[in-house]
Write an enzyme that holds these catalytic residues in place. Structure first.
Site, PDB file in Angstrom:
ATOM      1  N   CYS A   1      33.661  22.332   1.493  1.00  0.00           N
ATOM      2  CA  CYS A   1      33.921  21.474   2.651  1.00  0.00           C
ATOM      3  C   CYS A   1      34.890  20.341   2.358  1.00  0.00           C
ATOM      4  CB  CYS A   1      32.607  20.913   3.187  1.00  0.00           C
ATOM      5  SG  CYS A   1      31.448  22.189   3.716  1.00  0.00           S
TER       6      CYS A   1
ATOM      7  N   GLY B   1      27.442  31.259   4.810  1.00  0.00           N
ATOM      8  CA  GLY B   1      26.811  32.128   3.819  1.00  0.00           C
ATOM      9  C   GLY B   1      27.820  32.564   2.773  1.00  0.00           C
TER      10      GLY B   1
ATOM     11  N   CYS C   1      26.421  19.820  12.407  1.00  0.00           N
ATOM     12  CA  CYS C   1      27.748  20.075  12.956  1.00  0.00           C
ATOM     13  C   CYS C   1      27.903  21.565  13.251  1.00  0.00           C
ATOM     14  CB  CYS C   1      28.834  19.606  11.993  1.00  0.00           C
ATOM     15  SG  CYS C   1      29.001  20.622  10.506  1.00  0.00           S
TER      16      CYS C   1
END
Length: 394
Positions: A82, A118, A214
């Site tokens: 991220c 995932g 989110c």
């Protein structure tokens, strides 16, 4: 060798739900073209490119850039979960600061699928093996998707130590929606109340509701960086200086502390922030606006403390006093953050950069933070990496 580095152009496209997006090359090219127009430079002037994405095949960065130009420059593909977008920004900053390039770009994009994140390669060890084992030991709840267990567990640890109420996380989500209502780039622009958040489906009863997480999102963002010599030579306007930047990764404390807050990067963030404050010669009290990594409302609350915006254990009071929004000490996530703007993993760090550059230029419209001169960016990826960047109005 270390030179001043300036962001001279930023661009992004509106974030959308998976399935409503254009293919990734078109999204990325649109964001990059917007950044070049904003900067007043052409692709031929860019000497190096760093392109971030998480869900894509090798050299997808080249595929995206070739929509705009094929000039033979070095293209480095970046994947740091991220924090991918800000990792690309970190590398572009290093290239210009160190003298390897006069003008470099950071581009991030993501074409995501619906549903929880995932792994894609089930035939080999997962990068999250140790994170998953620690989470199993500390919080259990194996039936809940892992990302929710990670950050829900971290929020639960804060609740258990400091008596933090679930309603406090709901207030953070409601604040995000109020900010996003003024952002045409945000995925969710509808305003929700804390009560709406509390009444949304419980994904972990007493710990986490659906609106505290989110959404998966598709989108792209870009930033163009240059040296001071390049800036002056081309007479460019609207530059914002990168005053300081730090990237950190996990230490043994991530697991040895046996604390879910550490598993999700509390100390990574704190160290990166301290590095930035020390390098810039400022403290958090000098900052006016912050874009931080609110993948969950729980992580926004933890980040208030790890970034030094409030004391350890003081985050609930920080929220109750309104110090996280307009009229308070810091305006956090004026864009609406990941919770409302959306979180296309590779693009998130560049979208944060875009918002803060616009704030420091005074171009944020109804989101504008009065008197913004210093802006802090925090982008976190588990696995792990954290990038904290301080921008300065010039």
């Amino acid at each position: 060798m270390s030179r001043n580095v300036y962001v001279i152009g930023v661009g992004m496209i509106p974030f959308v739900k998976p399935g409503a997006n254009a293919p990734y090359p078109q999204m990325a090219a649109a964001a990059l073209r917007a950044a070049m127009v904003d900067a007043g430079v052409g692709y031929a002037q860019v000497e190096q490119a760093y392109v971030g994405y998480v869900y894509g095949d090798s050299t997808a960065g080249q595929r995206a850039l070739y929509e705009v130009g094929m000039t033979g420059i070095p293209v480095v593909n970046v994947n740091n979960n991220c924090s991918t977008g800000s990792s690309a920004l970190f590398l572009a900053n290093q290239a210009v600061s160190g003298g390897s390039a006069e003008c470099a770009l950071a581009l991030g994009f993501e074409q995501m699928s619906p549903g929880a994140l995932g792994t894609l390669f089930g035939d080999r060890p997962s990068p999250f093996e140790r994170f998953d084992l620690a989470t199993d030991e500390l919080v259990g709840h194996a039936g809940i998707p892992l990302a929710l267990r990670y950050f829900g567990g971290a929020g639960l640890a804060h609740m258990q130590e400091f008596g933090t109420r679930l309603e406090t996380f709901a207030k953070i989500r409601a604040k995000a929606s109020r900010h996003a209502a003024n952002n045409p780039m945000a995925l969710f622009r509808n305003v929700v109340s804390a009560e709406d958040v509390m009444n949304s489906p419980a994904v972990w009863p007493g710990v986490l509701t659906r609106l505290m997480a989110c959404p998966p999102t598709c989108g792209a963002g870009a930033a163009i960086l240059c040296s001071e010599d390049f800036l002056k030579r081309h007479g460019l306007k609207g530059a914002v200086r990168i005053r300081a930047q730090s990237m950190t990764t996990d230490t043994s404390r991530t697991f040895d502390a046996r604390d879910m807050r550490e598993v999700v990067g509390f100390s990574m963030t704190r160290t990166a922030a301290q590095n930035v404050y020390e390098a810039a010669g400022v403290g958090p009290q000098d900052i006016q606006v912050v874009e931080l990594h609110d993948c969950f409302a729980q992580n926004e609350l933890l980040s208030y403390e790890s970034l030094g915006l409030c004391p350890i254990g003081g985050a609930e009071r920080f929220v109750e006093d309104g110090d996280n929004t307009y009229g308070g000490k810091f305006v956090t996530n004026p864009s609406g953050g990941l919770l409302s703007k959306g979180h296309p993993l590779g693009a998130t760090g560049l979208a944060q950069c875009t918002e803060l550059v616009q704030q420091l230029r005074g171009e944020a419209g109804p989101r504008q933070v009065d008197g913004a001169r210093l802006a802090l960016q925090h982008n976190l990826g588990l696995g792990g990496a954290c990038v904290v960047t301080l921008y300065e109005k010039v």
